[in-house]
Scaffold this motif. Structure first.
Motif, mmCIF file in Angstrom:
data_model
loop_
_atom_site.group_PDB
_atom_site.id
_atom_site.type_symbol
_atom_site.label_atom_id
_atom_site.label_comp_id
_atom_site.label_asym_id
_atom_site.label_seq_id
_atom_site.Cartn_x
_atom_site.Cartn_y
_atom_site.Cartn_z
ATOM 1 N N GLN A 147 18.505 12.716 17.070
ATOM 2 C CA GLN A 147 18.643 13.642 15.973
ATOM 3 C C GLN A 147 19.138 12.881 14.757
ATOM 4 O OE1 GLN A 147 21.307 16.660 17.492
ATOM 5 N NE2 GLN A 147 19.608 17.985 18.088
ATOM 6 N N PHE A 148 18.613 13.232 13.622
ATOM 7 C CA PHE A 148 19.045 12.625 12.377
ATOM 8 C C PHE A 148 19.868 13.633 11.589
ATOM 9 C CE2 PHE A 148 15.150 10.435 13.564
ATOM 10 C CZ PHE A 148 15.485 9.105 13.364
ATOM 11 N N LEU A 149 20.648 13.128 10.649
ATOM 12 C CA LEU A 149 21.436 13.979 9.769
ATOM 13 C C LEU A 149 20.929 13.803 8.343
ATOM 14 C CD1 LEU A 149 25.080 13.386 11.076
ATOM 15 C CD2 LEU A 149 23.534 15.276 11.624
ATOM 16 N N LEU A 150 20.390 14.870 7.786
ATOM 17 C CA LEU A 150 19.948 14.852 6.394
ATOM 18 C C LEU A 150 21.148 15.212 5.520
ATOM 19 C CD1 LEU A 150 16.469 16.640 6.593
ATOM 20 C CD2 LEU A 150 16.891 14.233 6.077
ATOM 21 N N LEU A 151 21.659 14.252 4.769
ATOM 22 C CA LEU A 151 22.875 14.468 3.988
ATOM 23 C C LEU A 151 22.632 15.312 2.744
ATOM 24 C CD1 LEU A 151 24.554 10.943 4.255
ATOM 25 C CD2 LEU A 151 24.757 12.936 5.774
ATOM 26 N N GLY A 152 21.378 15.440 2.334
ATOM 27 C CA GLY A 152 21.050 16.280 1.196
ATOM 28 C C GLY A 152 21.378 15.650 -0.140
ATOM 29 N N ILE A 153 21.390 16.477 -1.169
ATOM 30 C CA ILE A 153 21.635 15.997 -2.525
ATOM 31 C C ILE A 153 23.122 15.764 -2.765
ATOM 32 C CG2 ILE A 153 21.467 16.623 -4.972
ATOM 33 C CD1 ILE A 153 18.915 18.073 -4.314
ATOM 34 N N SER A 154 23.945 16.629 -2.196
ATOM 35 C CA SER A 154 25.391 16.500 -2.362
ATOM 36 C C SER A 154 26.079 16.974 -1.089
ATOM 37 C CB SER A 154 25.873 17.323 -3.559
ATOM 38 O OG SER A 154 27.288 17.331 -3.637
ATOM 39 N N GLU A 155 27.152 16.296 -0.725
ATOM 40 C CA GLU A 155 27.928 16.683 0.441
ATOM 41 C C GLU A 155 29.103 17.579 0.076
ATOM 42 O OE1 GLU A 155 28.490 13.574 3.500
ATOM 43 O OE2 GLU A 155 27.569 12.225 2.040
ATOM 44 N N LEU A 171 16.709 23.796 2.657
ATOM 45 C CA LEU A 171 17.144 25.176 2.486
ATOM 46 C C LEU A 171 17.646 25.760 3.807
ATOM 47 C CD1 LEU A 171 14.316 26.532 0.141
ATOM 48 C CD2 LEU A 171 16.651 25.894 -0.490
ATOM 49 N N VAL A 172 16.942 25.462 4.888
ATOM 50 C CA VAL A 172 17.369 25.949 6.205
ATOM 51 C C VAL A 172 18.715 25.343 6.585
ATOM 52 C CG1 VAL A 172 16.839 25.908 8.677
ATOM 53 C CG2 VAL A 172 15.029 26.396 7.029
ATOM 54 N N ASN A 173 18.881 24.058 6.337
ATOM 55 C CA ASN A 173 20.136 23.389 6.690
ATOM 56 C C ASN A 173 21.317 23.923 5.885
ATOM 57 O OD1 ASN A 173 18.829 21.852 8.560
ATOM 58 N ND2 ASN A 173 19.016 19.910 7.479
ATOM 59 N N ILE A 174 21.088 24.202 4.605
ATOM 60 C CA ILE A 174 22.165 24.759 3.789
ATOM 61 C C ILE A 174 22.535 26.157 4.294
ATOM 62 C CG2 ILE A 174 22.782 25.584 1.486
ATOM 63 C CD1 ILE A 174 21.127 23.346 0.306
ATOM 64 N N GLN A 175 21.520 26.946 4.612
ATOM 65 C CA GLN A 175 21.763 28.307 5.060
ATOM 66 C C GLN A 175 22.489 28.342 6.394
ATOM 67 O OE1 GLN A 175 21.299 30.897 3.248
ATOM 68 N NE2 GLN A 175 21.761 32.503 4.730
#
Length: 308
Positions: A11-19, A82-86
C-alpha cells in the motif's frame, strides 16, 4: 536467506497537496468545485457538438474528443484525492496505484495526440483552404481519432515495466496522484530498463505530437504572414487562436513542472504546480474555446433554447 525490505505488492500513502489537517476541508471543496466545473464545461461542448448538425465538422469532432479526454484526465487525477480527504485516509493500494499510473498516462498522452490532430486540422484549413474538404474527409478524420485512441490505449509498456519494480518500506508519495516518476523514486530495485523505456516513450509519445504541433503552427504563421490584407490575417489568426492558447497553457505548465523537478527537491512545490496541467488546464479549455468561438456559443444557446 537474508531478510530484505523490498515488496512487490504494498500500500502506498498519497500525501496530497498539503498535510495540514486544517486545510483538508478547503481543499476538498476547491477541487470538487474544479472537477464539477471541468465536467460541466466539457460536457456542454460534447452535447453541443453532437446535437447541432452545424458543428458536425472535423474541428468540432476533434474538440469533442479533447473534451472527453479532459474529463477522464481530471477524474483520474483527483478522484482518489477527494476520496482520501473525505475518508481521512491517505492509503492507495498497489493495484490502485498502478491502475492510476496507466490511465494518467493514457489520457495525458491522448491530450497530446488530439491537440496535434487539431493543429493539423488548422494547418490544412489555413494553408490549403481550397482543398480542406477533400483532405479532411470523414475517413481521414476517423482514422486520426481512432489512431490517437488506439496508440494511447495500447501504451502498456511503461506500466508493465513499473510492475517489475520492487519497493522499500518507505512508500510515501509526495503527490495527490500516483505518477510514474514518483514510483521510480521509491523503487529499491534497478530502474535502468524502466528509465530507458520511460525516456523513449516520452520522446515518442510526448515529443512526437509536440513536434507536429510546432511544425503545423510554424507553417500557419508563415501562411498568415503572407496574407496581404489585415482583415484576412485577423480571420486566419482567430481560426487557431483558441487552440494555440490551449496548447501553450498545457505544454508550458507540463514542461515547467518536469523541468523544475530536475532542479529542485521541493516535492510539495512540484505537486502544487502539477495541479496546473492536470486540473486547471482541462477546466479552462471549455472557457477558452467558448469565449473565442461563436459557433460553440450559438450551439450552446440552441441546446438550451435560449434566444441571443
Amino acid at each position: 536467506m537474508e531478510p530484505h525490505n523490498e515488496t512487490q505488492s504494498s500500500q502506498f500513502l498519497l500525501l496530497g497537496i498539503s498535510e495540514d489537517s486544517s486545510l483538508q476541508s478547503f481543499l476538498f471543496g476547491l477541487f470538487l468545485s474544479m472537477y464539477l466545473v471541468t465536467v460541466l464545461g466539457n460536457l456542454l461542448i460534447i452535447l453541443a457538438t453532437v446535437s447541432d448538425s452545424y458543428l458536425h465538422t472535423p474541428m468540432y469532432l476533434f474538440l469533442s474528443n479533447l473534451s472527453f479526454a479532459d474529463i477522464c484526465f481530471t477524474f483520474t487525477s483527483i478522484s482518489k484525492m477527494l476520496v482520501n480527504i473525505q475518508t481521512q485516509s491517505k492509503v492507495i493500494t498497489y493495484e490502485g496505484c498502478i491502475t492510476q499510473v496507466y490511465f494518467f498516462i493514457v489520457f495525458g498522452v491522448l491530450d497530446n495526440f488530439i491537440l496535434a490532430v487539431m493543429a493539423y486540422d488548422h494547418f490544412v484549413a489555413i494553408c490549403h483552404p481550397l482543398q480542406y474538404m477533400v483532405i479532411m474527409n470523414l475517413r481521414l478524420c476517423g482514422y486520426l481519432v481512432l489512431g490517437s485512441w488506439i496508440t494511447t490505449a495500447l501504451n502498456l509498456l511503461q506500466t508493465l515495466t513499473a510492475l517489475r519494480l520492487s519497493f522499500c518500506t518507505d512508500l510515501e508519495i509526495p503527490h495527490f496522484v500516483c505518477e510514474l516518476n514518483q514510483l521510480v523514486l521509491l523503487a529499491c530495485s534497478d530502474t535502468f530498463v524502466h528509465d530507458m523505456v520511460m525516456y523513449f516513450s516520452a520522446v515518442l509519445l510526448g515529443g512526437g505530437p509536440l513536434a507536429g504541433i510546432l511544425y503545423s503552427h510554424a507553417k500557419i504563421v508563415s501562411a498568415i504572414h503572407a496574407i496581404s490584407s489585415t482583415e484576412g490575417k485577423y480571420k486566419a489568426f482567430s481560426t487557431c487562436a483558441s487552440h494555440l492558447s490551449v496548447v501553450s497553457l498545457f505544454y508550458c505548465t507540463l514542461l515547467g513542472v518536469y523541468l523544475s523537478s530536475s532542479v529542485t527537491q521541493n516535492s510539495h512545490s512540484i505537486t502544487r504546480a502539477s495541479v496546473m496541467y492536470s486540473v486547471v488546464t482541462p477546466m479552462l479549455n471549455p472557457c477558452i474555446y467558448s469565449l473565442r468561438n461563436k459557433d460553440i456559443r450559438g450551439a450552446r444557446r440552441r441546446l438550451f433554447r435560449v434566444k441571443p
